[in-house]
Design a protein around this motif. Structure first.
Motif, short mmCIF file in Angstrom:
data_model
loop_
_atom_site.label_atom_id
_atom_site.label_comp_id
_atom_site.label_asym_id
_atom_site.label_seq_id
_atom_site.Cartn_x
_atom_site.Cartn_y
_atom_site.Cartn_z
N GLY A 64 -9.40 -1.16 -3.69
CA GLY A 64 -9.31 -0.70 -5.07
C GLY A 64 -8.00 -1.05 -5.75
N VAL A 65 -7.21 -1.94 -5.14
CA VAL A 65 -5.94 -2.38 -5.73
C VAL A 65 -6.14 -3.79 -6.27
CG1 VAL A 65 -3.51 -2.91 -5.28
CG2 VAL A 65 -4.60 -0.96 -4.14
N ILE A 115 1.45 -7.10 -17.00
CA ILE A 115 1.90 -5.78 -16.54
C ILE A 115 1.20 -4.69 -17.33
CG2 ILE A 115 3.89 -4.24 -16.37
CD1 ILE A 115 5.59 -6.74 -15.81
N ARG A 116 0.64 -3.73 -16.61
CA ARG A 116 -0.12 -2.63 -17.21
C ARG A 116 0.57 -1.30 -16.90
NH1 ARG A 116 -5.65 -3.81 -13.96
NH2 ARG A 116 -5.89 -6.06 -14.36
N PRO A 117 0.11 -0.22 -17.50
CA PRO A 117 0.67 1.10 -17.15
C PRO A 117 0.48 1.44 -15.68
CG PRO A 117 -0.53 1.24 -19.22
CD PRO A 117 -0.79 -0.13 -18.67
N GLU A 118 -0.60 0.93 -15.06
CA GLU A 118 -0.87 1.25 -13.66
C GLU A 118 -0.29 0.24 -12.69
OE1 GLU A 118 -4.68 -0.86 -15.16
OE2 GLU A 118 -3.09 0.43 -15.95
N LEU A 164 0.83 -1.22 0.00
CA LEU A 164 0.00 0.00 0.00
C LEU A 164 0.86 1.26 0.00
CD1 LEU A 164 -3.03 -0.84 2.31
CD2 LEU A 164 -2.84 -0.98 -0.18
N ALA A 165 2.13 1.13 0.29
CA ALA A 165 3.04 2.26 0.14
C ALA A 165 3.37 2.52 -1.33
CB ALA A 165 4.33 2.02 0.91
N LEU A 166 3.03 1.56 -2.20
CA LEU A 166 3.36 1.65 -3.62
C LEU A 166 2.14 1.84 -4.50
CD1 LEU A 166 5.90 -1.32 -3.73
CD2 LEU A 166 6.44 1.12 -3.56
N ALA A 167 1.04 1.19 -4.17
CA ALA A 167 -0.14 1.18 -5.03
C ALA A 167 -1.32 1.85 -4.33
CB ALA A 167 -0.49 -0.25 -5.42
N GLU A 168 -1.98 2.74 -5.06
CA GLU A 168 -3.18 3.40 -4.57
C GLU A 168 -4.41 2.80 -5.25
OE1 GLU A 168 -2.58 7.82 -3.78
OE2 GLU A 168 -1.20 7.48 -5.45
N SER A 169 -5.58 3.24 -4.82
CA SER A 169 -6.82 2.78 -5.43
C SER A 169 -6.80 3.03 -6.93
CB SER A 169 -8.01 3.51 -4.80
OG SER A 169 -9.22 3.09 -5.39
N GLY A 170 -7.19 2.00 -7.68
CA GLY A 170 -7.17 2.09 -9.14
C GLY A 170 -5.88 1.58 -9.76
N GLU A 171 -4.92 1.22 -8.91
CA GLU A 171 -3.65 0.72 -9.43
C GLU A 171 -3.56 -0.79 -9.26
OE1 GLU A 171 -1.01 4.78 -9.24
OE2 GLU A 171 -0.89 3.44 -7.50
N HIS A 172 -2.41 -1.35 -9.56
CA HIS A 172 -2.35 -2.77 -9.88
C HIS A 172 -1.03 -3.39 -9.41
CE1 HIS A 172 -1.64 -5.95 -13.16
NE2 HIS A 172 -2.74 -6.37 -12.57
#
Length: 458
Positions: free
Chosen positions: A153-154, A172-175, A122-130
Protein backbone atom coordinates in the motif's frame (compact mmCIF):
# COMPACT_ATOMS: atom_id res chain seq x y z
CA UNK A 1 72.87 3.22 24.88
CA UNK A 2 71.78 -0.44 25.22
CA UNK A 3 70.63 -1.47 28.68
CA UNK A 4 73.50 -3.96 29.16
CA UNK A 5 76.08 -1.23 28.47
CA UNK A 6 74.74 1.11 31.18
CA UNK A 7 76.76 1.45 34.40
CA UNK A 8 75.78 -1.13 37.02
CA UNK A 9 74.48 1.62 39.31
CA UNK A 10 72.12 2.86 36.56
CA UNK A 11 70.97 -0.69 35.80
CA UNK A 12 70.16 -1.21 39.46
CA UNK A 13 68.31 2.12 39.57
CA UNK A 14 66.16 1.16 36.61
CA UNK A 15 65.48 -2.32 37.97
CA UNK A 16 64.27 -0.86 41.25
CA UNK A 17 61.91 1.60 39.61
CA UNK A 18 58.20 0.70 39.50
CA UNK A 19 57.24 -0.58 36.03
CA UNK A 20 54.92 1.62 34.01
CA UNK A 21 51.37 0.36 33.68
CA UNK A 22 50.39 -0.79 30.17
CA UNK A 23 48.55 1.85 28.17
CA UNK A 24 44.79 1.43 28.04
CA UNK A 25 43.66 0.23 24.58
CA UNK A 26 41.90 2.82 22.48
CA UNK A 27 38.22 2.12 21.81
CA UNK A 28 36.87 5.56 20.94
CA UNK A 29 38.06 6.14 17.39
CA UNK A 30 36.36 9.48 16.82
CA UNK A 31 38.82 11.90 15.25
CA UNK A 32 40.98 9.13 13.83
CA UNK A 33 41.54 8.80 10.10
CA UNK A 34 39.32 6.79 7.76
CA UNK A 35 41.90 4.03 7.28
CA UNK A 36 42.28 3.62 11.05
CA UNK A 37 38.54 3.52 11.69
CA UNK A 38 37.87 0.98 8.94
CA UNK A 39 40.21 -1.41 10.76
CA UNK A 40 39.34 -0.71 14.39
CA UNK A 41 35.93 0.95 14.93
CA UNK A 42 33.46 -1.29 16.73
CA UNK A 43 36.11 -3.79 17.85
CA UNK A 44 36.42 -4.31 21.63
CA UNK A 45 39.08 -6.97 22.10
CA UNK A 46 38.80 -6.83 25.90
CA UNK A 47 35.23 -8.17 25.59
CA UNK A 48 36.41 -11.17 23.60
CA UNK A 49 39.01 -12.68 25.99
CA UNK A 50 41.68 -10.73 24.14
CA UNK A 51 40.91 -12.23 20.72
CA UNK A 52 42.31 -9.81 18.15
CA UNK A 53 39.71 -10.70 15.54
CA UNK A 54 36.10 -10.36 16.74
CA UNK A 55 34.61 -13.87 16.95
CA UNK A 56 31.52 -15.21 15.21
CA UNK A 57 28.78 -15.36 17.84
CA UNK A 58 26.60 -18.26 16.76
CA UNK A 59 23.75 -17.89 19.22
CA UNK A 60 20.06 -17.30 18.61
CA UNK A 61 19.45 -15.87 22.09
CA UNK A 62 21.26 -14.43 25.11
CA UNK A 63 20.98 -15.14 28.83
CA UNK A 64 19.59 -12.39 31.08
CA UNK A 65 21.60 -11.53 34.17
CA UNK A 66 18.43 -11.21 36.23
CA UNK A 67 14.71 -10.52 36.08
CA UNK A 68 15.42 -6.77 36.12
CA UNK A 69 18.03 -7.17 33.37
CA UNK A 70 15.41 -8.76 31.10
CA UNK A 71 13.04 -5.87 31.84
CA UNK A 72 15.77 -3.36 30.99
CA UNK A 73 16.65 -5.08 27.74
CA UNK A 74 13.06 -5.23 26.52
CA UNK A 75 12.57 -1.60 27.52
CA UNK A 76 15.55 -0.56 25.45
CA UNK A 77 17.47 0.59 28.53
CA UNK A 78 20.32 -1.88 27.97
CA UNK A 79 22.54 -2.34 24.93
CA UNK A 80 22.89 -6.07 25.61
CA UNK A 81 21.16 -8.25 23.02
CA UNK A 82 17.89 -10.12 23.48
CA UNK A 83 17.68 -12.30 20.39
CA UNK A 84 19.72 -12.42 17.18
CA UNK A 85 16.74 -11.39 15.09
CA UNK A 86 17.29 -7.90 16.57
CA UNK A 87 21.04 -7.84 16.89
CA UNK A 88 24.15 -9.93 17.33
CA UNK A 89 27.58 -9.07 18.82
CA UNK A 90 29.40 -10.03 15.62
CA UNK A 91 27.09 -7.90 13.50
CA UNK A 92 27.41 -5.04 15.98
CA UNK A 93 31.08 -4.69 15.02
CA UNK A 94 30.10 -4.07 11.39
CA UNK A 95 27.26 -1.75 12.43
CA UNK A 96 29.48 0.47 14.56
CA UNK A 97 32.25 0.46 11.97
CA UNK A 98 29.96 1.55 9.12
CA UNK A 99 28.24 4.18 11.27
CA UNK A 100 31.69 5.60 12.05
CA UNK A 101 32.80 5.65 8.42
CA UNK A 102 29.56 7.25 7.22
CA UNK A 103 29.45 9.77 10.09
CA UNK A 104 26.10 8.50 11.42
CA UNK A 105 24.82 7.96 14.94
CA UNK A 106 23.91 4.27 14.62
CA UNK A 107 23.54 1.50 12.05
CA UNK A 108 21.44 -1.63 11.67
CA UNK A 109 22.74 -4.61 9.70
CA UNK A 110 20.25 -6.79 7.83
CA UNK A 111 20.21 -9.77 5.50
CA UNK A 112 20.62 -7.98 2.14
CA UNK A 113 20.64 -4.62 0.38
CA UNK A 114 17.00 -5.08 -0.64
CA UNK A 115 16.15 -5.75 3.01
CA UNK A 116 17.97 -2.54 3.97
CA UNK A 117 15.96 -0.45 1.50
CA UNK A 118 12.71 -2.12 2.55
CA UNK A 119 13.30 -1.71 6.29
CA UNK A 120 14.56 1.86 5.91
CA UNK A 121 11.47 3.02 4.01
CA UNK A 122 8.83 0.95 5.83
CA UNK A 123 10.00 2.62 9.03
CA UNK A 124 8.81 5.90 7.46
CA UNK A 125 5.83 5.12 5.25
CA UNK A 126 2.70 3.16 6.11
CA UNK A 127 -0.07 1.83 3.88
CA UNK A 128 -1.69 4.70 1.99
CA UNK A 129 1.46 6.82 2.10
CA UNK A 130 3.94 7.75 -0.55
CA UNK A 131 7.64 7.91 -1.50
CA UNK A 132 9.33 9.97 -4.21
CA UNK A 133 12.44 8.59 -5.91
CA UNK A 134 14.81 9.87 -8.54
CA UNK A 135 14.33 8.00 -11.79
CA UNK A 136 17.80 6.54 -12.28
CA UNK A 137 18.12 3.79 -9.68
CA UNK A 138 19.03 0.11 -9.67
CA UNK A 139 16.52 -2.00 -11.61
CA UNK A 140 15.95 -4.33 -8.68
CA UNK A 141 14.92 -1.39 -6.51
CA UNK A 142 12.40 -0.28 -9.15
CA UNK A 143 10.97 -3.79 -9.11
CA UNK A 144 10.80 -3.71 -5.30
CA UNK A 145 8.91 -0.40 -5.40
CA UNK A 146 6.54 -1.41 -8.18
CA UNK A 147 5.74 -4.90 -6.90
CA UNK A 148 6.16 -5.43 -3.16
CA UNK A 149 5.73 -1.83 -1.99
CA UNK A 150 2.57 -1.58 -4.06
CA UNK A 151 1.21 -4.67 -2.28
CA UNK A 152 2.06 -3.02 1.06
CA UNK A 153 0.00 0.00 0.00
CA UNK A 154 3.02 2.33 -0.33
CA UNK A 155 3.16 4.10 -3.70
CA UNK A 156 6.27 5.49 -5.41
CA UNK A 157 6.57 8.24 -8.01
CA UNK A 158 9.71 9.24 -9.91
CA UNK A 159 11.39 12.57 -10.65
CA UNK A 160 13.39 12.67 -13.89
CA UNK A 161 14.93 16.14 -13.69
CA UNK A 162 16.17 16.87 -10.18
CA UNK A 163 16.82 20.52 -11.06
CA UNK A 164 13.16 21.09 -12.01
CA UNK A 165 11.36 22.49 -8.95
CA UNK A 166 8.02 22.21 -10.70
CA UNK A 167 8.52 18.47 -11.18
CA UNK A 168 9.32 18.04 -7.49
CA UNK A 169 6.23 20.02 -6.54
CA UNK A 170 4.05 17.80 -8.72
CA UNK A 171 5.57 14.63 -7.26
CA UNK A 172 5.51 15.49 -3.55
CA UNK A 173 2.14 15.09 -1.82
CA UNK A 174 0.89 15.64 1.74
CA UNK A 175 1.29 11.90 2.34
CA UNK A 176 4.86 11.74 1.00
CA UNK A 177 7.11 10.39 3.75
CA UNK A 178 10.55 10.02 2.13
CA UNK A 179 12.70 10.93 -0.85
CA UNK A 180 14.97 8.18 -2.16
CA UNK A 181 18.02 8.32 -4.42
CA UNK A 182 21.45 6.77 -5.12
CA UNK A 183 24.78 8.59 -5.04
CA UNK A 184 26.13 6.75 -8.10
CA UNK A 185 23.22 5.08 -9.89
CA UNK A 186 23.64 1.60 -11.24
CA UNK A 187 24.23 0.93 -14.13
CA UNK A 188 24.98 4.21 -15.93
CA UNK A 189 27.19 6.07 -13.43
CA UNK A 190 24.97 9.17 -13.73
CA UNK A 191 26.07 10.69 -10.42
CA UNK A 192 23.52 12.59 -8.35
CA UNK A 193 23.71 16.04 -6.77
CA UNK A 194 22.79 14.96 -3.23
CA UNK A 195 22.91 18.53 -1.88
CA UNK A 196 20.35 19.63 -4.46
CA UNK A 197 17.90 16.87 -3.48
CA UNK A 198 18.56 17.51 0.22
CA UNK A 199 17.50 21.11 -0.34
CA UNK A 200 14.16 19.89 -1.74
CA UNK A 201 13.73 17.45 1.14
CA UNK A 202 14.38 20.16 3.76
CA UNK A 203 11.95 22.53 2.09
CA UNK A 204 9.21 19.93 2.39
CA UNK A 205 10.21 18.53 5.79
CA UNK A 206 10.91 15.06 4.37
CA UNK A 207 13.88 12.80 5.20
CA UNK A 208 16.27 12.01 2.36
CA UNK A 209 17.27 8.34 2.08
CA UNK A 210 20.41 7.71 0.00
CA UNK A 211 21.75 4.41 -1.30
CA UNK A 212 25.54 4.77 -1.12
CA UNK A 213 26.44 1.26 -2.28
CA UNK A 214 28.54 2.14 -5.32
CA UNK A 215 30.32 5.15 -3.85
CA UNK A 216 30.90 3.78 -0.32
CA UNK A 217 31.81 6.27 2.43
CA UNK A 218 35.35 6.31 1.06
CA UNK A 219 34.30 8.23 -2.07
CA UNK A 220 31.19 10.05 -0.78
CA UNK A 221 29.55 10.60 2.62
CA UNK A 222 25.94 11.63 1.95
CA UNK A 223 25.36 13.00 5.46
CA UNK A 224 27.90 15.72 4.68
CA UNK A 225 25.71 16.74 1.73
CA UNK A 226 22.42 16.86 3.62
CA UNK A 227 21.15 13.25 3.58
CA UNK A 228 19.30 11.92 6.63
CA UNK A 229 19.50 8.14 6.19
CA UNK A 230 22.00 6.02 4.24
CA UNK A 231 21.53 2.46 3.04
CA UNK A 232 23.99 -0.01 1.55
CA UNK A 233 23.95 -3.33 -0.15
CA UNK A 234 27.01 -4.22 1.88
CA UNK A 235 27.26 -7.43 -0.12
CA UNK A 236 29.08 -5.23 -2.59
CA UNK A 237 32.05 -2.91 -2.02
CA UNK A 238 31.90 -2.79 1.78
CA UNK A 239 32.50 -6.55 1.88
CA UNK A 240 34.39 -6.66 -1.39
CA UNK A 241 34.81 -10.42 -1.72
CA UNK A 242 31.37 -11.53 -2.90
CA UNK A 243 31.27 -14.31 -0.30
CA UNK A 244 28.35 -13.09 1.82
CA UNK A 245 25.08 -11.19 1.43
CA UNK A 246 24.23 -8.29 3.75
CA UNK A 247 22.72 -4.82 3.97
CA UNK A 248 23.03 -1.85 6.30
CA UNK A 249 20.88 1.13 7.31
CA UNK A 250 22.67 4.13 8.85
CA UNK A 251 20.91 6.83 10.89
CA UNK A 252 22.31 10.32 10.40
CA UNK A 253 20.75 11.43 13.69
CA UNK A 254 20.01 14.93 12.38
CA UNK A 255 16.44 14.87 11.09
CA UNK A 256 14.07 16.57 13.54
CA UNK A 257 11.22 14.06 13.59
CA UNK A 258 9.17 16.13 16.01
CA UNK A 259 9.48 19.51 14.32
CA UNK A 260 8.69 18.68 10.70
CA UNK A 261 5.26 19.58 9.37
CA UNK A 262 4.73 15.93 8.43
CA UNK A 263 3.88 13.43 11.10
CA UNK A 264 6.03 10.39 11.79
CA UNK A 265 3.89 8.83 14.53
CA UNK A 266 5.87 5.58 14.56
CA UNK A 267 8.77 7.58 15.99
CA UNK A 268 7.10 10.46 17.81
CA UNK A 269 4.00 8.87 19.40
CA UNK A 270 4.10 6.57 22.44
CA UNK A 271 3.90 2.94 21.27
CA UNK A 272 1.49 2.17 24.13
CA UNK A 273 -0.16 4.11 26.97
CA UNK A 274 2.33 5.31 29.54
CA UNK A 275 5.38 4.56 27.40
CA UNK A 276 7.77 7.12 26.00
CA UNK A 277 8.13 7.52 22.23
CA UNK A 278 11.20 6.31 20.37
CA UNK A 279 12.21 9.93 19.88
CA UNK A 280 11.97 10.67 23.61
CA UNK A 281 13.80 7.48 24.54
CA UNK A 282 16.63 7.50 22.03
CA UNK A 283 17.04 11.03 20.65
CA UNK A 284 19.56 11.05 17.76
CA UNK A 285 19.41 7.26 17.37
CA UNK A 286 15.59 7.04 17.51
CA UNK A 287 15.19 6.12 13.86
CA UNK A 288 17.81 3.34 14.00
CA UNK A 289 16.28 1.93 17.17
CA UNK A 290 12.83 1.90 15.60
CA UNK A 291 14.17 0.15 12.48
CA UNK A 292 15.84 -2.47 14.68
CA UNK A 293 13.02 -3.08 17.14
CA UNK A 294 9.86 -2.51 15.14
CA UNK A 295 10.76 -3.37 11.53
CA UNK A 296 13.70 -5.78 11.44
CA UNK A 297 12.52 -7.59 14.58
CA UNK A 298 8.95 -7.87 13.29
CA UNK A 299 9.61 -8.80 9.66
CA UNK A 300 12.75 -10.77 10.45
CA UNK A 301 15.44 -10.00 7.80
CA UNK A 302 18.20 -10.68 10.33
CA UNK A 303 21.81 -10.96 9.24
CA UNK A 304 23.64 -14.23 9.76
CA UNK A 305 26.58 -13.62 12.15
CA UNK A 306 28.81 -15.50 9.73
CA UNK A 307 27.95 -12.97 7.01
CA UNK A 308 28.36 -10.18 9.57
CA UNK A 309 31.87 -11.49 10.23
CA UNK A 310 32.64 -11.52 6.50
CA UNK A 311 31.34 -7.95 6.28
CA UNK A 312 33.51 -6.40 8.96
CA UNK A 313 36.52 -8.36 7.73
CA UNK A 314 35.99 -6.91 4.28
CA UNK A 315 35.62 -3.35 5.52
CA UNK A 316 39.18 -3.45 6.89
CA UNK A 317 40.59 -3.08 3.37
CA UNK A 318 37.89 -0.82 1.88
CA UNK A 319 40.03 2.23 1.09
CA UNK A 320 42.82 0.13 -0.42
CA UNK A 321 40.42 -1.72 -2.67
CA UNK A 322 38.46 1.37 -3.70
CA UNK A 323 41.64 3.13 -4.81
CA UNK A 324 42.41 0.23 -7.16
CA UNK A 325 38.78 -0.10 -8.32
CA UNK A 326 38.69 3.58 -9.29
CA UNK A 327 42.16 3.64 -10.84
CA UNK A 328 41.32 0.64 -13.03
CA UNK A 329 37.94 2.10 -13.98
CA UNK A 330 39.33 5.45 -15.02
CA UNK A 331 41.91 3.73 -17.22
CA UNK A 332 39.34 1.41 -18.78
CA UNK A 333 36.72 4.13 -19.33
CA UNK A 334 39.26 6.31 -21.16
CA UNK A 335 40.44 3.32 -23.22
CA UNK A 336 36.89 2.38 -24.21
CA UNK A 337 36.23 5.86 -25.63
CA UNK A 338 39.04 5.23 -28.12
CA UNK A 339 37.78 1.89 -29.44
CA UNK A 340 35.93 1.87 -32.79
CA UNK A 341 33.54 -0.88 -31.63
CA UNK A 342 32.27 1.30 -28.76
CA UNK A 343 29.38 3.70 -29.42
CA UNK A 344 29.53 5.52 -26.07
CA UNK A 345 30.77 5.34 -22.48
CA UNK A 346 28.69 6.33 -19.45
CA UNK A 347 31.29 7.32 -16.86
CA UNK A 348 30.85 10.64 -15.06
CA UNK A 349 34.57 10.89 -14.35
CA UNK A 350 35.38 11.40 -18.02
CA UNK A 351 35.96 15.04 -19.09
CA UNK A 352 33.46 14.71 -21.94
CA UNK A 353 30.65 13.54 -19.62
CA UNK A 354 27.84 16.08 -19.06
CA UNK A 355 28.14 15.19 -15.37
CA UNK A 356 31.88 15.79 -15.20
CA UNK A 357 31.60 19.10 -13.32
CA UNK A 358 29.43 17.51 -10.63
CA UNK A 359 31.75 14.52 -10.52
CA UNK A 360 34.70 16.82 -9.90
CA UNK A 361 32.91 18.91 -7.29
CA UNK A 362 31.41 16.15 -5.13
CA UNK A 363 33.43 13.06 -6.01
CA UNK A 364 36.82 14.51 -6.94
CA UNK A 365 36.35 12.85 -10.30
CA UNK A 366 36.37 9.41 -8.63
CA UNK A 367 32.94 8.05 -9.51
CA UNK A 368 33.40 4.45 -8.54
CA UNK A 369 33.87 1.38 -10.70
CA UNK A 370 30.35 0.52 -11.88
CA UNK A 371 29.59 2.07 -15.25
CA UNK A 372 28.21 1.25 -18.67
CA UNK A 373 29.28 1.40 -22.27
CA UNK A 374 27.43 0.70 -25.50
CA UNK A 375 28.81 -1.82 -27.95
CA UNK A 376 28.20 -1.40 -31.67
CA UNK A 377 25.75 -3.84 -33.21
CA UNK A 378 23.00 -3.64 -30.61
CA UNK A 379 22.09 -6.83 -28.79
CA UNK A 380 24.17 -8.97 -31.16
CA UNK A 381 27.17 -6.79 -30.42
CA UNK A 382 26.50 -7.13 -26.69
CA UNK A 383 26.26 -10.92 -27.05
CA UNK A 384 29.46 -11.18 -29.08
CA UNK A 385 31.37 -9.00 -26.63
CA UNK A 386 30.15 -10.82 -23.52
CA UNK A 387 30.86 -14.29 -24.90
CA UNK A 388 34.38 -13.24 -25.89
CA UNK A 389 35.51 -12.45 -22.34
CA UNK A 390 37.76 -14.73 -20.32
CA UNK A 391 38.75 -12.62 -17.27
CA UNK A 392 35.53 -10.66 -16.68
CA UNK A 393 32.92 -12.90 -15.07
CA UNK A 394 29.53 -13.08 -16.82
CA UNK A 395 27.29 -12.64 -13.77
CA UNK A 396 25.00 -10.38 -11.82
CA UNK A 397 26.36 -8.44 -8.88
CA UNK A 398 28.79 -5.57 -8.46
CA UNK A 399 31.49 -4.49 -6.05
CA UNK A 400 33.54 -7.67 -6.07
CA UNK A 401 37.33 -7.81 -6.24
CA UNK A 402 36.69 -9.64 -9.51
CA UNK A 403 35.57 -7.82 -12.64
CA UNK A 404 32.05 -8.59 -13.90
CA UNK A 405 29.89 -7.85 -16.93
CA UNK A 406 26.10 -7.86 -17.37
CA UNK A 407 23.60 -6.95 -20.09
CA UNK A 408 20.95 -4.84 -18.27
CA UNK A 409 18.23 -4.99 -20.95
CA UNK A 410 17.92 -8.77 -20.64
CA UNK A 411 18.55 -8.98 -16.88
CA UNK A 412 17.99 -6.24 -14.30
CA UNK A 413 15.73 -4.25 -16.64
CA UNK A 414 14.26 -7.15 -18.57
CA UNK A 415 10.77 -6.80 -17.08
CA UNK A 416 10.41 -3.08 -17.82
CA UNK A 417 8.38 -1.68 -20.72
CA UNK A 418 10.36 -0.71 -23.81
CA UNK A 419 9.43 2.96 -23.43
CA UNK A 420 10.75 3.05 -19.84
CA UNK A 421 14.05 1.41 -20.79
CA UNK A 422 14.48 3.84 -23.66
CA UNK A 423 13.93 6.76 -21.31
CA UNK A 424 16.40 5.29 -18.81
CA UNK A 425 18.99 4.82 -21.56
CA UNK A 426 18.96 1.03 -21.28
CA UNK A 427 19.58 0.21 -24.91
CA UNK A 428 20.18 -3.16 -26.65
CA UNK A 429 23.94 -2.60 -26.87
CA UNK A 430 24.41 -1.30 -23.31
CA UNK A 431 26.70 -3.36 -21.07
CA UNK A 432 27.40 -2.82 -17.38
CA UNK A 433 30.90 -3.30 -16.07
CA UNK A 434 31.88 -3.72 -12.45
CA UNK A 435 35.63 -3.27 -12.59
CA UNK A 436 37.64 -5.27 -10.08
CA UNK A 437 41.16 -4.99 -8.72
CA UNK A 438 43.00 -7.25 -11.19
CA UNK A 439 45.97 -6.01 -13.20
CA UNK A 440 44.55 -3.40 -15.54
CA UNK A 441 46.59 -4.65 -18.52
CA UNK A 442 44.91 -8.04 -18.18
CA UNK A 443 41.50 -6.40 -18.04
CA UNK A 444 42.21 -4.28 -21.11
CA UNK A 445 43.40 -7.36 -23.02
CA UNK A 446 40.20 -9.17 -22.07
CA UNK A 447 38.02 -6.24 -23.16
CA UNK A 448 39.92 -6.20 -26.46
CA UNK A 449 39.11 -9.90 -26.94
CA UNK A 450 35.44 -9.10 -26.52
CA UNK A 451 35.54 -6.13 -28.86
CA UNK A 452 37.38 -8.17 -31.48
CA UNK A 453 34.26 -10.35 -31.67
CA UNK A 454 32.13 -7.23 -32.09
CA UNK A 455 34.36 -6.16 -34.95
CA UNK A 456 33.59 -9.40 -36.78
CA UNK A 457 29.93 -8.39 -36.97
CA UNK A 458 30.66 -5.21 -38.90
Amino acid sequence: MPYNELPESRQAELAAAAPLAPATPLFDWEGCGFDTRQVHAGDYSDQNRGARVPPITLSAGYVFDSFDDSVARFAGESQNPIYSRQGNPTNAVAEQRIASLEGGTAAVAVSSGQAAITAALLALAESGEHIVSTSSIYGGTRILFGRSFRRFGVSVDYVWDIDDDAEWERAIRPETKAIYTETIPNPRNDVVDIARIAEVARRHGIPLVVDNTVATPYLMRPFEHGADIVVHSSTKFLSGHGAGVSGVIVDGGRFDWGATGRRYPLLTDPPRPGAASYLDRFGPTAYAQYVREAVVNDIGPSLSPFNGFLLHQGIETLSLRMDRHVENSQTIARWLTEQPEVVGVDYAGLPESPLHELAQRDYNGRTGSVFAFTAAGGIEGARAFTDGLRVFSRMTGIGDTRSMVLHPLTSTHGSFPTELNERLGITPGLLRLSVGIESVDDLLADLRRGLDRVALLR
